[in-house]
Scaffold this motif. Sequence first.
Motif, mmCIF file in Angstrom:
data_model
loop_
_atom_site.group_PDB
_atom_site.id
_atom_site.type_symbol
_atom_site.label_atom_id
_atom_site.label_comp_id
_atom_site.label_asym_id
_atom_site.label_seq_id
_atom_site.Cartn_x
_atom_site.Cartn_y
_atom_site.Cartn_z
ATOM 1 N N VAL A 429 -1.475 -2.576 -3.943
ATOM 2 C CA VAL A 429 -2.335 -3.642 -3.423
ATOM 3 C C VAL A 429 -1.481 -4.862 -3.084
ATOM 4 N N ARG A 430 -0.589 -5.236 -3.985
ATOM 5 C CA ARG A 430 0.292 -6.377 -3.719
ATOM 6 C C ARG A 430 1.132 -6.149 -2.463
ATOM 7 N N ALA A 431 1.746 -4.998 -2.381
ATOM 8 C CA ALA A 431 2.643 -4.713 -1.263
ATOM 9 C C ALA A 431 1.913 -4.759 0.073
ATOM 10 N N GLN A 432 0.681 -4.260 0.097
ATOM 11 C CA GLN A 432 -0.078 -4.191 1.350
ATOM 12 C C GLN A 432 -0.740 -5.518 1.707
ATOM 13 N N LEU A 433 -1.231 -6.251 0.710
ATOM 14 C CA LEU A 433 -2.035 -7.441 1.007
ATOM 15 C C LEU A 433 -1.241 -8.737 1.055
ATOM 16 N N ALA A 434 -0.151 -8.824 0.315
ATOM 17 C CA ALA A 434 0.608 -10.081 0.307
ATOM 18 C C ALA A 434 1.005 -10.524 1.721
ATOM 19 N N PRO A 435 1.480 -9.619 2.600
ATOM 20 C CA PRO A 435 1.811 -10.072 3.958
ATOM 21 C C PRO A 435 0.593 -10.570 4.739
ATOM 22 N N LEU A 436 -0.585 -10.077 4.402
ATOM 23 C CA LEU A 436 -1.801 -10.494 5.109
ATOM 24 C C LEU A 436 -2.365 -11.785 4.544
#
Length: 459
Positions: A429-436
Amino acid sequence: AVWGASRPPAPAAPLRVHPAEHAGEAAPSKLERVREAYRLKGATATAVSALDEVCWLFNIRGGDVACNPVALAYALVEDGAATLFVDPAKVPADVAEALAADGISVEPYDAALERISAAAQRDGAKILVDPARCSAAVANAVPPANRVAAASPVASLKAVKNAAEKAGMRAAHARDGAAVCRAFSEASRRVRAGEPTTERDVDALLFQARSADPLFLEPSFPTIAGAGPNGAVIHGSPGDDLVTRETLLLVDSGGQYVDGTTDATRTMHFGNATAAERRAYTAVLKGHVALDVAVFPEDTAGFVLDAFARKPLWALGYDYAHGTGHGVGAALNVHEGPISVSPRFSNQEVLKRGMVISNEPGYYEADAFGVRIENLLSIEPASDHNVPNGKKFLKFEALTLIPIDAGCVDVSMLDAAERAWIDGYHAEVRAQLAPLLSGERDAAALAWMMEMTAPLREA
């Protein structure tokens, strides 16, 4: 007539083309696969009644049914011909051009029964109709001698997502997860600050956050939001009851996007959950994890896996009065057949690579609270489980990217593998959402997401 003069007009939302980059397969290719399927059933044509099947088949979408991007329409697929029956006023020029380019004729909606009946009168005609998905009028338009009663071939073809559909679903789920973090972080701030916040307010925050996405169309179903005892109403609607630091909050919501469909449930607490709430929450989470990590042979029917999710609850004398999983469409209906994971042994449909299904065990204590944790899962090959006799196995991969409230977890109830799953899921979740969530306006949502996905602390 039942309605008489008081009958409201039929919905008139315009059709739109479902983009090729999200459809992943041209309509002529789909039509040929449908023809091959109905020939195997001894038919020469098929009448398609289910609205989502019609839209998938012709790579179109509509807006006639709230929360479902479908149109009131029928389809007739014959050897060498395909016809869409729909109100011509709903067909813009670009849609008409796309349909014509694919060799699809358009005729008025009211002409469907007469045309299906005429097709059935031809020499040697055998029209496949699905008695579970069509009206009596459609079935009766085909004389029994010319009728092949069988499952619609479109349903099973549509359920298996191609690479483009899966890519769209993953992209939509990432953006949706970021939107949910924005909404939940604001809800958390308000409740913790003592600002009056109702179930309706939480629903409004979700709608506002999702609506900021230019690819968002509408909710995929009316939001279910229940605080405290309202959470025990499995399909309760949000009301004016307050969400407080003393109540669990169950929220089941989703979005329809141009490229995908989402559906997720999270249960959270903005204060300190009670021991009873944490016990139930953790049991539900254990059931969720058990299904998520399941590895199973090809051609396994969904009901076989239902007990995987219920076993941790049964061990405590808990259960839930709904299925564990339902199929989900790709930029289509959030409830899609023919598969399910439930105790209904009558559904013998097998799970196949490329299908998308929900994983949503729960627990509901009347007049107290409710817990449900739901992710959507893509069915993928388990390449490391091939055995010498050639049998192939499948597994699940989560599409949903939304933090699970670790504050409601009794870590002492988890084994090492379950703790590793939760930390691994939150790392993804962190890896996918942090850039967004990297923009200045998303600072609060990013901080909330990072806090919610921190590694579990030991009991």
